[in-house]
Design an enzyme around this catalytic site. Structure first.
Site, short mmCIF file in Angstrom:
data_model
loop_
_atom_site.label_atom_id
_atom_site.label_comp_id
_atom_site.label_asym_id
_atom_site.label_seq_id
_atom_site.Cartn_x
_atom_site.Cartn_y
_atom_site.Cartn_z
N HIS A 54 28.64 -8.22 -1.86
CA HIS A 54 27.74 -7.60 -2.45
C HIS A 54 26.63 -7.87 -1.53
CE1 HIS A 54 29.97 -8.86 -7.26
NE2 HIS A 54 30.61 -7.56 -5.35
N GLU A 56 23.65 -8.38 -3.14
CA GLU A 56 22.47 -9.53 -2.19
C GLU A 56 22.86 -10.92 -1.91
OE1 GLU A 56 23.59 -8.07 -5.29
OE2 GLU A 56 23.47 -8.55 -7.25
N CYS A 91 25.47 -10.27 -10.59
CA CYS A 91 26.44 -10.07 -11.34
C CYS A 91 26.35 -11.70 -11.54
CB CYS A 91 28.43 -9.51 -10.00
SG CYS A 91 28.15 -11.50 -9.01
N CYS A 101 27.08 -13.79 -7.53
CA CYS A 101 25.68 -13.41 -6.43
C CYS A 101 24.11 -14.29 -8.05
CB CYS A 101 25.22 -12.37 -6.37
SG CYS A 101 25.68 -11.05 -5.53
#
Ligand SMILES: Nc1nc(=O)c(N)c(NC[C@H](O)[C@H](O)[C@H](O)COP(=O)(O)O)[nH]1
Ligand SMILES: [Zn+2]
Length: 163
Positions: A54, A56, A91, A101
């Site tokens: 992801h 992040e 998420c 995350c």
């Protein structure tokens, strides 16, 4: 000030556009910023780093590599005023089963004090995202930065088939 937040969110948006479109995730961009010195500590976009990563997560991986520590040990190297900008909210659950995350942020302690978000996550993959409450319960402020919603969602879902 809101235009500073919009300035960083727009940079995150530009990063999101580098992400390869996929039907099973969103194209997201993120920045870790030291708000005290107004310095970008790391940038990231979905799938930038090795594996199914992801935006992040890519920021955290890159900064941890820079400090020579595993991602979950990064907390000690983050300045007090570290903030995260992400075009889509972090998420709380991933269909892939990878660590969400929100959990990656929480395990760093209170080093990340604010998360600035462009849009809430749509319900398509995991239903209502309950991550904001998890962050706020841990004393991390979550701020919705308005102004780029349409563009962010258009880029985020570019890999999805048109409804
Ligand atoms: N904030 C955020 N940053 C991202 O970089 C990204 N791709 C998502 N996407 C959230 C979505 O819920 C998950 O992409 C799906 O749940 C599939 O999970 P995987 O991504 O395959 O682990 N959300
Ligand atoms: Zn995530």
């Amino acid at each position: 000030s809101s235009n500073l937040h919009l300035h960083y969110l727009r940079q995150a948006f530009d990063l999101a556009r580098k992400s390869p479109p996929k039907p099973t995730n969103y194209r997201v961009g993120a920045l870790l910023v030291d708000s005290k010195s107004d310095t970008i500590l790391a940038t990231g976009y979905t799938l930038e780093c090795e594996g199914n990563t992801h935006a992040e997560q890519s920021c955290l991986i890159k900064l941890a590599e820079k400090h020579g520590v595993p991602e979950d040990q990064l907390g000690q190297f983050l300045p007090e005023g570290t903030v995260l900008y992400t075009t889509v909210e972090p998420c709380f659950k991933r269909l892939s089963g990878n660590i969400p995350c929100v959990e990656r942020i929480l395990r760093l302690g209170t080093s990340i004090k604010t998360v600035y978000v462009g849009v809430k996550e749509p319900g398509k993959f995991v239903g209502a995202n309950t991550g904001r409450k998890q962050l706020e319960d841990a004393g991390i402020e979550v701020v919705l930065v308005e102004g780029l919603e349409r563009e962010i969602l258009e880029v985020a879902t570019a890999g999805h088939k048109k409804a």
